[in-house]
Enzyme design. Structure first.
Site, PDB file in Angstrom:
ATOM      1  N   HIS A  15       9.313  -3.381   3.618  1.00 25.41           N
ATOM      2  CA  HIS A  15       8.869  -3.599   2.240  1.00 25.41           C
ATOM      3  C   HIS A  15      10.067  -3.934   1.338  1.00 25.41           C
ATOM      4  O   HIS A  15       9.979  -4.795   0.455  1.00 25.41           O
ATOM      5  CB  HIS A  15       8.204  -2.343   1.671  1.00 25.41           C
ATOM      6  CG  HIS A  15       6.915  -1.966   2.339  1.00 25.41           C
ATOM      7  ND1 HIS A  15       6.799  -0.861   3.135  1.00 25.41           N
ATOM      8  CD2 HIS A  15       5.692  -2.540   2.309  1.00 25.41           C
ATOM      9  CE1 HIS A  15       5.555  -0.757   3.578  1.00 25.41           C
ATOM     10  NE2 HIS A  15       4.862  -1.771   3.099  1.00 25.41           N
ATOM     11  N   GLN A  51     -10.358  -2.556   2.442  1.00 21.74           N
ATOM     12  CA  GLN A  51      -9.864  -3.165   3.674  1.00 21.74           C
ATOM     13  C   GLN A  51      -9.815  -2.187   4.846  1.00 21.74           C
ATOM     14  O   GLN A  51      -9.266  -2.521   5.904  1.00 21.74           O
ATOM     15  CB  GLN A  51      -8.498  -3.827   3.452  1.00 21.74           C
ATOM     16  CG  GLN A  51      -7.323  -2.900   3.224  1.00 21.74           C
ATOM     17  CD  GLN A  51      -6.070  -3.646   2.821  1.00 21.74           C
ATOM     18  OE1 GLN A  51      -5.949  -4.136   1.703  1.00 21.74           O
ATOM     19  NE2 GLN A  51      -5.093  -3.743   3.723  1.00 21.74           N
ATOM     20  N   ASN A  54       4.084   3.925   0.969  1.00 23.47           N
ATOM     21  CA  ASN A  54       4.733   4.466   2.163  1.00 23.47           C
ATOM     22  C   ASN A  54       5.798   3.468   2.644  1.00 23.47           C
ATOM     23  O   ASN A  54       5.793   3.017   3.785  1.00 23.47           O
ATOM     24  CB  ASN A  54       3.706   4.778   3.263  1.00 23.47           C
ATOM     25  CG  ASN A  54       4.320   5.682   4.327  1.00 23.47           C
ATOM     26  OD1 ASN A  54       4.268   5.410   5.509  1.00 23.47           O
ATOM     27  ND2 ASN A  54       4.937   6.759   3.905  1.00 23.47           N
ATOM     28  N   LEU A  55       6.687   3.173   1.722  1.00 18.59           N
ATOM     29  CA  LEU A  55       7.594   2.034   1.890  1.00 18.59           C
ATOM     30  C   LEU A  55       8.669   2.282   2.949  1.00 18.59           C
ATOM     31  O   LEU A  55       9.163   3.393   3.096  1.00 18.59           O
ATOM     32  CB  LEU A  55       8.263   1.720   0.553  1.00 18.59           C
ATOM     33  CG  LEU A  55       7.299   1.445  -0.604  1.00 18.59           C
ATOM     34  CD1 LEU A  55       8.076   1.148  -1.879  1.00 18.59           C
ATOM     35  CD2 LEU A  55       6.344   0.299  -0.272  1.00 18.59           C
ATOM     36  N   ARG A 107       2.483   2.501   9.890  1.00 23.51           N
ATOM     37  CA  ARG A 107       1.713   3.188  10.930  1.00 23.51           C
ATOM     38  C   ARG A 107       2.584   3.638  12.120  1.00 23.51           C
ATOM     39  O   ARG A 107       2.110   4.413  12.946  1.00 23.51           O
ATOM     40  CB  ARG A 107       0.548   2.312  11.404  1.00 23.51           C
ATOM     41  CG  ARG A 107      -0.525   2.164  10.314  1.00 23.51           C
ATOM     42  CD  ARG A 107      -1.812   1.558  10.839  1.00 23.51           C
ATOM     43  NE  ARG A 107      -2.891   1.647   9.861  1.00 23.51           N
ATOM     44  CZ  ARG A 107      -3.284   0.667   9.055  1.00 23.51           C
ATOM     45  NH1 ARG A 107      -2.676  -0.504   9.095  1.00 23.51           N
ATOM     46  NH2 ARG A 107      -4.276   0.847   8.204  1.00 23.51           N
ATOM     47  N   ASP A 122       2.551  -9.483   9.268  1.00 21.06           N
ATOM     48  CA  ASP A 122       1.094  -9.603   9.137  1.00 21.06           C
ATOM     49  C   ASP A 122       0.774 -11.093   9.037  1.00 21.06           C
ATOM     50  O   ASP A 122       0.370 -11.589   7.981  1.00 21.06           O
ATOM     51  CB  ASP A 122       0.615  -8.833   7.903  1.00 21.06           C
ATOM     52  CG  ASP A 122       0.944  -7.359   8.014  1.00 21.06           C
ATOM     53  OD1 ASP A 122       0.491  -6.721   8.971  1.00 21.06           O
ATOM     54  OD2 ASP A 122       1.686  -6.855   7.151  1.00 21.06           O
ATOM     55  N   VAL A 182      10.965  -7.349   9.684  1.00 19.87           N
ATOM     56  CA  VAL A 182      12.140  -6.476   9.824  1.00 19.87           C
ATOM     57  C   VAL A 182      11.862  -5.522  10.990  1.00 19.87           C
ATOM     58  O   VAL A 182      10.772  -4.958  11.091  1.00 19.87           O
ATOM     59  CB  VAL A 182      12.399  -5.687   8.518  1.00 19.87           C
ATOM     60  CG1 VAL A 182      13.601  -4.763   8.677  1.00 19.87           C
ATOM     61  CG2 VAL A 182      12.620  -6.647   7.362  1.00 19.87           C
ATOM     62  N   MET A 241       0.848  -1.198   0.000  1.00 24.53           N
ATOM     63  CA  MET A 241       0.000   0.000   0.000  1.00 24.53           C
ATOM     64  C   MET A 241       0.881   1.246   0.000  1.00 24.53           C
ATOM     65  O   MET A 241       0.420   2.347   0.294  1.00 24.53           O
ATOM     66  CB  MET A 241      -0.934   0.006   1.218  1.00 24.53           C
ATOM     67  CG  MET A 241      -1.918  -1.176   1.183  1.00 24.53           C
ATOM     68  SD  MET A 241      -3.451  -0.872   2.063  1.00 24.53           S
ATOM     69  CE  MET A 241      -2.849  -0.533   3.696  1.00 24.53           C
TER      70      MET A 241
END
Ligand code: PAF
Length: 282
Positions: free
Chosen positions: A37, A61, A32-33, A189, A152, A178, A30
Site C-alpha cells: 500500500h 465486495q 491494514n496497510l 490476508r 490485483d 511489492v 481497505m
C-alpha cells in the site's frame, strides 16, 4: 494529515485544493496497510500536488462466508503510516456514509464479461462490489489520477474499463507488485497464514515464474504448462482455483504466438486465498 469521515468535509478540503489548481491523486484501500500500500502512496505522491487515501472495508465486495467481519481493522496504525508517508487527507467513512440506503438498494456498477471470469467466477459479486465502491469514491474525491496495485491485476483491468466506459476523466496508474524477500506478494490476508502455510506460500510466485520462463524460452503449449503448475501447487497443499495464461489486453485465454500475456493464479492454503500474477511482454 487531516482525517475526515463525511463526504461534506472531504469535498470541502478538496475544493480548496481545486481552486488552487492543484493536481490530486487518490489511493483507495481497505486498510491494514503494508509496504504494498505504501508503494501506491509513493507512486501517487510522485505525480500529484495532493494525495488522498481512503480506508473503507467495503461490505459489498465480500461474499457470504467470506472474511468481512474478521477483516483486520487497524485504523490507528494505518493513520500514522499514512501521515508519515506524507498523505494529505485520509477519508475513513463509516458504512452509513458510503451506503446510506440499505445495501440491497444501492445502485451498482457492473463491467460485464470480465467481472465474471477468474476471480469473478470464484467470488460471485466481488467485482460489482469493487466497481461500485470505487465509482462512488471517484465521484466523492474527483481525483486527477488514482493508483492501483498490479497484484490485483483483474481488479486493475476492471477499473480501467469502468473509467473508460463511463468516460471518467481520471488517469489510472498501475503500481508494480511489492514482494516479501522470498517472493510472496504482499497482502493483508498473508497475516492469516500459519507458520507452515507461510513457508509454502512463496511457491505460488515460483510456479508463476517457472511458467513465465518456459514461455520466454518458446514453449507454447499453455494448457500443459497451466496444468503442470497447478499440479505442483496442489502437491504442495494448495487448492488451486485457477492457474491460467491470458492475453494481457483482453483477459481471454492466450493463444500460441500472442506476445503480451499475463499468467494469473488464485490458490487457497487452508482458509486463506492468495492471488498473484506475472506479466510477460515479449
Ligand atoms: O484493492 C482493494 O483494497 C479494494 O478492492 C479497493 C480497491 C480499495 C476497493 O474496496
Amino acid at each position: 494529515m487531516n482525517t475526515v469521515i463525511s463526504v461534506e468535509e472531504l469535498r470541502h478540503t478538496i475544493s480548496t485544493w481545486r481552486n488552487n489548481a492543484e493536481r490530486i491523486a487518490f489511493v483507495p484501500t481497505m486498510g491494514n496497510l503494508h509496504n504494498g500500500h505504501l508503494a501506491l502512496i509513493d507512486a501517487a505522491k510522485k505525480q500529484a500536488d495532493r494525495t488522498v487515501a481512503s480506508i473503507f472495508v467495503n461490505p459489498l465486495q465480500f461474499g457470504e462466508g467470506e472474511d468481512f467481519e474478521t477483516y483486520p481493522r487497524t485504523l490507528d496504525e494505518d493513520s500514522s503510516q499514512l501521515a508519515s508517508r506524507g498523505v494529505d487527507l485520509l477519508f475513513a467513512p463509516p458504512v452509513e456514509v458510503m451506503y446510506p440506503q440499505a445495501q440491497q438498494l444501492q445502485t451498482r456498477v457492473e463491467v460485464p464479461d470480465v467481472s465474471h471470469i477468474l476471480d469473478g467466477e470464484f467470488r460471485p459479486g466481488f467485482f460489482v462490489g469493487v466497481a461500485t465502491v470505487v465509482c462512488k469514491l471517484f465521484n466523492m474525491v474527483q481525483p486527477d489520477l488514482a493508483v492501483f496495485g498490479e497484484k490485483d491485476f483483474q481488479q486493475l483491468y476492471i477499473i480501467r474499463r469502468m473509467v473508460e466506459d463511463l468516460q471518467m476523466p481520471i488517469e489510472i496508474v498501475a503500481s508494480p507488485t511489492v514482494r516479501e524477500p522470498d517472493g510472496l506478494a504482499m497482502s493483508s490476508r498473508n497475516n492469516y497464514l500459519d507458520a507452515q502455510q507461510r513457508q509454502s506460500a512463496p511457491l505460488i510466485h515460483r510456479a508463476l515464474q517457472q511458467v513465465a520462463d518456459a514461455i520466454k524460452r518458446g514453449e507454447a503449449n499453455y494448457t500443459q504448462l497451466e496444468s503442470e503448475a497447478a499440479a505442483t501447487l496442489e502437491h504442495a497443499g494448495f487448492v488451486v482455483d485457477y492457474f491460467t495464461v491470458r492475453n494481457v489486453n483482453t483477459l481471454n485465454p492466450a493463444k500460441a504466438g500472442e506476445s503480451n500475456l499475463v499468467i494469473l493464479t488464485a490458490a487457497r492454503l487452508g482458509q486463506t486465498r492468495l492471488i498473484d500474477n506475472i506479466i510477460i511482454s515479449q
